[in-house]
Motif scaffolding. Structure first.
Motif, mmCIF file in Angstrom:
data_model
loop_
_atom_site.group_PDB
_atom_site.id
_atom_site.type_symbol
_atom_site.label_atom_id
_atom_site.label_comp_id
_atom_site.label_asym_id
_atom_site.label_seq_id
_atom_site.Cartn_x
_atom_site.Cartn_y
_atom_site.Cartn_z
ATOM 1 N N ALA A 9 28.680 -49.090 -5.486
ATOM 2 C CA ALA A 9 28.519 -48.198 -4.337
ATOM 3 C C ALA A 9 28.601 -46.777 -4.879
ATOM 4 O O ALA A 9 29.683 -46.313 -5.234
ATOM 5 C CB ALA A 9 29.613 -48.461 -3.308
ATOM 6 N N ALA A 10 27.466 -46.116 -4.992
ATOM 7 C CA ALA A 10 27.437 -44.811 -5.647
ATOM 8 C C ALA A 10 26.998 -43.706 -4.702
ATOM 9 O O ALA A 10 26.105 -43.882 -3.879
ATOM 10 C CB ALA A 10 26.526 -44.856 -6.866
ATOM 11 N N PHE A 11 27.658 -42.586 -4.870
ATOM 12 C CA PHE A 11 27.367 -41.365 -4.121
ATOM 13 C C PHE A 11 25.913 -40.947 -4.377
ATOM 14 O O PHE A 11 25.348 -41.278 -5.427
ATOM 15 C CB PHE A 11 28.323 -40.271 -4.620
ATOM 16 N N PRO A 12 25.304 -40.200 -3.462
ATOM 17 C CA PRO A 12 23.967 -39.670 -3.731
ATOM 18 C C PRO A 12 23.958 -38.856 -5.029
ATOM 19 O O PRO A 12 24.964 -38.244 -5.401
ATOM 20 C CB PRO A 12 23.697 -38.758 -2.525
ATOM 21 N N ALA A 13 22.829 -38.863 -5.701
ATOM 22 C CA ALA A 13 22.595 -38.082 -6.919
ATOM 23 C C ALA A 13 23.435 -38.540 -8.113
ATOM 24 O O ALA A 13 23.636 -37.787 -9.054
ATOM 25 C CB ALA A 13 22.807 -36.585 -6.659
ATOM 26 N N MET A 14 23.878 -39.786 -8.085
ATOM 27 C CA MET A 14 24.603 -40.332 -9.238
ATOM 28 C C MET A 14 23.668 -41.117 -10.162
ATOM 29 O O MET A 14 24.100 -41.616 -11.190
ATOM 30 C CB MET A 14 25.771 -41.212 -8.785
ATOM 31 N N GLY A 15 22.400 -41.231 -9.803
ATOM 32 C CA GLY A 15 21.425 -41.842 -10.696
ATOM 33 C C GLY A 15 21.082 -43.287 -10.412
ATOM 34 O O GLY A 15 20.575 -43.986 -11.296
ATOM 35 N N LYS A 16 21.286 -43.741 -9.176
ATOM 36 C CA LYS A 16 20.948 -45.125 -8.822
ATOM 37 C C LYS A 16 19.450 -45.389 -8.984
ATOM 38 O O LYS A 16 19.044 -46.345 -9.641
ATOM 39 C CB LYS A 16 21.370 -45.429 -7.376
ATOM 40 N N THR A 17 18.647 -44.528 -8.382
ATOM 41 C CA THR A 17 17.199 -44.701 -8.439
ATOM 42 C C THR A 17 16.686 -44.497 -9.863
ATOM 43 O O THR A 17 15.839 -45.263 -10.334
ATOM 44 C CB THR A 17 16.504 -43.736 -7.463
ATOM 45 N N TYR A 18 17.197 -43.513 -10.553
ATOM 46 C CA TYR A 18 16.785 -43.267 -11.943
ATOM 47 C C TYR A 18 17.049 -44.507 -12.799
ATOM 48 O O TYR A 18 16.180 -44.958 -13.543
ATOM 49 C CB TYR A 18 17.542 -42.059 -12.508
ATOM 50 N N PHE A 19 18.247 -45.067 -12.693
ATOM 51 C CA PHE A 19 18.592 -46.254 -13.483
ATOM 52 C C PHE A 19 17.660 -47.413 -13.136
ATOM 53 O O PHE A 19 17.168 -48.119 -14.028
ATOM 54 C CB PHE A 19 20.049 -46.657 -13.247
ATOM 55 N N THR A 20 17.421 -47.620 -11.865
ATOM 56 C CA THR A 20 16.549 -48.704 -11.417
ATOM 57 C C THR A 20 15.141 -48.528 -11.973
ATOM 58 O O THR A 20 14.560 -49.464 -12.526
ATOM 59 C CB THR A 20 16.514 -48.759 -9.872
ATOM 60 N N GLU A 21 14.592 -47.328 -11.833
ATOM 61 C CA GLU A 21 13.230 -47.064 -12.298
ATOM 62 C C GLU A 21 13.090 -47.146 -13.812
ATOM 63 O O GLU A 21 12.060 -47.554 -14.332
ATOM 64 C CB GLU A 21 12.763 -45.699 -11.799
ATOM 65 N N HIS A 22 14.139 -46.777 -14.546
ATOM 66 C CA HIS A 22 14.079 -46.788 -16.006
ATOM 67 C C HIS A 22 14.458 -48.142 -16.616
ATOM 68 O O HIS A 22 14.509 -48.270 -17.842
ATOM 69 C CB HIS A 22 14.916 -45.648 -16.579
ATOM 70 N N ASN A 23 14.710 -49.100 -15.785
ATOM 71 C CA ASN A 23 14.936 -50.482 -16.218
ATOM 72 C C ASN A 23 14.017 -51.391 -15.415
ATOM 73 O O ASN A 23 14.424 -52.452 -14.942
ATOM 74 C CB ASN A 23 16.410 -50.868 -16.050
ATOM 75 N N SER A 24 12.770 -50.972 -15.281
ATOM 76 C CA SER A 24 11.822 -51.633 -14.383
ATOM 77 C C SER A 24 11.463 -53.056 -14.798
ATOM 78 O O SER A 24 10.942 -53.810 -13.978
ATOM 79 C CB SER A 24 10.552 -50.790 -14.244
ATOM 80 N N ARG A 25 11.761 -53.441 -16.015
ATOM 81 C CA ARG A 25 11.462 -54.835 -16.371
ATOM 82 C C ARG A 25 12.390 -55.803 -15.630
ATOM 83 O O ARG A 25 12.148 -56.992 -15.595
ATOM 84 C CB ARG A 25 11.507 -55.036 -17.883
ATOM 85 N N TYR A 26 13.444 -55.245 -15.038
ATOM 86 C CA TYR A 26 14.373 -56.064 -14.251
ATOM 87 C C TYR A 26 14.251 -55.733 -12.760
ATOM 88 O O TYR A 26 15.232 -55.714 -12.034
ATOM 89 C CB TYR A 26 15.807 -55.850 -14.733
#
Length: 168
Positions: A9-26
C-alpha cells in the motif's frame, strides 16, 4: 506450496506505476491496482461520474481474489525479491488499510519520509492531486502510520526499496 505475494500500500508518487511498467514481462503478476477504478461509477457517455457505494469492499474483494490467485503463479526473477510470485500495489486510503486488516491480508505500507520529497515528485509529473496532498500530508501520513502494521518511511521509490531488499 504456495508462493509469496506482496501487497504494498504505497502513497502517491512512490513509484508504483513506474515499477509496474519497468517490469512489464510480469504484467499478469505485478498489479498497479488504482483505487479510482473502483471508487467511481462512470456514466455510459463518459461525461460524468459519481461515487461507487460498493467502495472499498469491491476493491478489497479484488485484492483478496488476486492475492490468492497470484500464489499459484511461478516465482518472478526480480533482484531484491525471492520466492515472490506476485505484487499487488494498492492505495493508502484509511478505509482500504482498515479493510486489508479486516480481510486478514498481509501488507506493507510505504510513505515518503518528507513532504518535500513528495511535493518534488508530484510537481515533476504535474500531478492533479498536488494541492490536496500538500494540504493534507500530515493527516494522510498519520492515517497510514495508525492503520498499517508495517510501514516503510523512505525517500526511496518502490524500485529502490525492492532492489535493496526492504520487503524482507
Amino acid at each position: 506450496m504456495k508462493n509469496k505475494v506482496l501487497i504494498i500500500a504505497a502513497f502517491p508518487a512512490m513509484g508504483k506505476t513506474y515499477f509496474t511498467e519497468h517490469n512489464s514481462r510480469y504484467t499478469k503478476q505485478i498489479l498497479d491496482s488504482d483505487s479510482s477504478l473502483f471508487s467511481w461509477n462512470y456514466n455510459h457517455k463518459g461525461n460524468g461520474r459519481n461515487r461507487n457505494l460498493d467502495f472499498p469492499y469491491n476493491y478489497l474483494d479484488y485484492i483478496a481474489y488476486m492475492y490468492k490467485s497470484l500464489q499459484e503463479y511461478p516465482v518472478m526473477e526480480l533482484e531484491g525479491l525471492s520466492q515472490v510470485s506476485g505484487i499487488i500495489f494498492t492505495s493508502t486510503h484509511s478505509d482500504v488499510l482498515k479493510g486489508l486488516k479486516k480481510y486478514g491480508l498481509p501488507f506493507t505500507a510505504v510513505i515518503p519520509n518528507s513532504k518535500s520529497v513528495l511535493m518534488e515528485r508530484l510537481n515533476a509529473r504535474n500531478d492533479h492531486m498536488t494541492d490536496m496532498l500538500d494540504a493534507n500530508y500530515d493527516k494522510f501520513t498519520n492515517d497510514v502510520k495508525v492503520n498499517a502494521g508495517s510501514v516503510i518511511i523512505s525517500s526511496s521509490t518502490i524500485s529502490g526499496l525492492v532492489y535493496n531488499g526492504e520487503f524482507f
